[in-house]
Design a protein around this motif. Structure first.
Motif, PDB file in Angstrom:
ATOM      1  N   VAL A   1       8.182 -42.873  11.522  1.00 36.90           N
ATOM      2  CA  VAL A   1       7.254 -41.672  11.255  1.00 36.90           C
ATOM      3  C   VAL A   1       7.036 -41.528   9.814  1.00 36.90           C
ATOM      4  O   VAL A   1       7.890 -41.989   8.937  1.00 36.90           O
ATOM      5  CB  VAL A   1       8.071 -40.401  11.649  1.00 36.90           C
TER       6      VAL A   1
ATOM      7  N   SER B   1       5.957 -38.691   6.539  1.00 38.32           N
ATOM      8  CA  SER B   1       6.448 -37.215   6.327  1.00 38.32           C
ATOM      9  C   SER B   1       5.080 -36.562   5.363  1.00 38.32           C
ATOM     10  O   SER B   1       4.873 -37.520   4.511  1.00 38.32           O
ATOM     11  CB  SER B   1       7.644 -37.161   5.438  1.00 38.32           C
TER      12      SER B   1
ATOM     13  N   ALA C   1       3.703 -41.477  14.252  1.00 40.08           N
ATOM     14  CA  ALA C   1       3.888 -39.960  14.186  1.00 40.08           C
ATOM     15  C   ALA C   1       4.228 -39.639  12.904  1.00 40.08           C
ATOM     16  O   ALA C   1       4.424 -40.422  12.129  1.00 40.08           O
ATOM     17  CB  ALA C   1       5.078 -39.516  15.159  1.00 40.08           C
TER      18      ALA C   1
ATOM     19  N   GLU D   1       5.375 -36.265  10.715  1.00 38.65           N
ATOM     20  CA  GLU D   1       6.479 -34.748  10.731  1.00 38.65           C
ATOM     21  C   GLU D   1       5.951 -34.115   9.315  1.00 38.65           C
ATOM     22  O   GLU D   1       5.536 -34.467   8.239  1.00 38.65           O
ATOM     23  CB  GLU D   1       7.818 -35.276  10.357  1.00 38.65           C
TER      24      GLU D   1
ATOM     25  N   PHE E   1       0.414 -29.924  15.633  1.00 29.20           N
ATOM     26  CA  PHE E   1       1.995 -30.207  15.577  1.00 29.20           C
ATOM     27  C   PHE E   1       2.812 -29.356  16.538  1.00 29.20           C
ATOM     28  O   PHE E   1       2.420 -28.312  16.727  1.00 29.20           O
ATOM     29  CB  PHE E   1       2.512 -29.868  14.090  1.00 29.20           C
TER      30      PHE E   1
ATOM     31  N   ARG F   1       6.168 -32.169  14.449  1.00 30.75           N
ATOM     32  CA  ARG F   1       5.752 -33.241  14.562  1.00 30.75           C
ATOM     33  C   ARG F   1       4.530 -33.569  15.320  1.00 30.75           C
ATOM     34  O   ARG F   1       4.093 -32.790  16.330  1.00 30.75           O
ATOM     35  CB  ARG F   1       6.814 -34.269  15.248  1.00 30.75           C
TER      36      ARG F   1
ATOM     37  N   ASP G   1       2.468 -36.581  17.421  1.00 30.66           N
ATOM     38  CA  ASP G   1       2.156 -38.155  18.002  1.00 30.66           C
ATOM     39  C   ASP G   1       0.918 -38.603  17.632  1.00 30.66           C
ATOM     40  O   ASP G   1       0.105 -37.980  18.143  1.00 30.66           O
ATOM     41  CB  ASP G   1       2.601 -37.845  19.331  1.00 30.66           C
TER      42      ASP G   1
END
Length: 191
Positions: free
Chosen positions: A100, A102, A136, A138, A167, A186, A188
């Motif tokens: 993922v 950030s 994804a 986050e 999210f 998160r 996707d």
């Protein structure tokens, strides 16, 4: 107001958003979560800006900038989680083994707030991560429940803005910022 969000390749524009008024100051430069704490403590004064200038020349650049016409008015830090201190965090959990990205800092210049720029920055950061192959993305915003958040600590964003961007709550954290718990949200990107 015509807003465009672009990759943060223009160092002078990044400096406008996250750099100090005085070149010798030891402000964050949005490096605190990006680099190991040892390096963060070693980089002093102008060396911090020089490090960020290198990031702006790298691929991928360190985030995205929002422009009102050609004036830089907003910043969002976004990078692979594996390249940040969140990769080693004991307070922000790992949900799974996906590689993922950030999104941890959103900054809007005074005089430009309350105009929807944080929403444009979130959307721009999502597009940037997607364009770089992230499965994804986050974020770790404050779960403030509608309570006022001090502007200097609002950089993490608030849960409601990330929910508006699609999210979903993925996990609770043990991180607290400005008296508010942070949650792991998160989105996707594999769709």
């Amino acid at each position: 107001m015509t807003i465009a969000v672009r990759p943060a390749t223009a160092f002078e524009d990044v400096r406008t958003l996250v750099g100090p008024k005085s070149p010798g100051a030891n402000v964050c430069w949005c490096l605190s979560y990006r680099i190991p704490s040892t390096l963060n403590n070693e980089l002093r004064g102008p060396a911090r800006g020089e490090y960020v200038a290198e990031l702006c020349r790298a691929e991928p650049p360190p985030g995205v900038l929002a422009y009102d016409d050609e004036e830089p008015v907003g910043w969002a830090a976004v990078a692979p989680r594996s390249d940040t201190s969140f990769a080693r965090s004991r307070r922000i959990p790992h949900v799974d083994d996906l590689p993922v990205w950030s999104l941890w800092c959103i900054r809007v210049r005074p005089g430009h707030r309350k105009k929807g720029l944080s929403h444009a920055l979130i959307a721009g950061a999502v597009a940037f991560a997607r364009d770089h192959g992230a499965p994804a993305i986050e974020a770790y915003p404050l779960d403030n429940g509608g309570a006022k958040v001090d502007a200097t600590m609002a950089y993490a964003g608030i849960r409601e803005n990330f929910e508006r961007a699609g999210f979903v709550h993925a996990a609770d954290t043990t991180s607290v910022l400005a008296g508010h718990p942070r949650v792991l949200m998160r989105l996707d990107l594999r769709r």
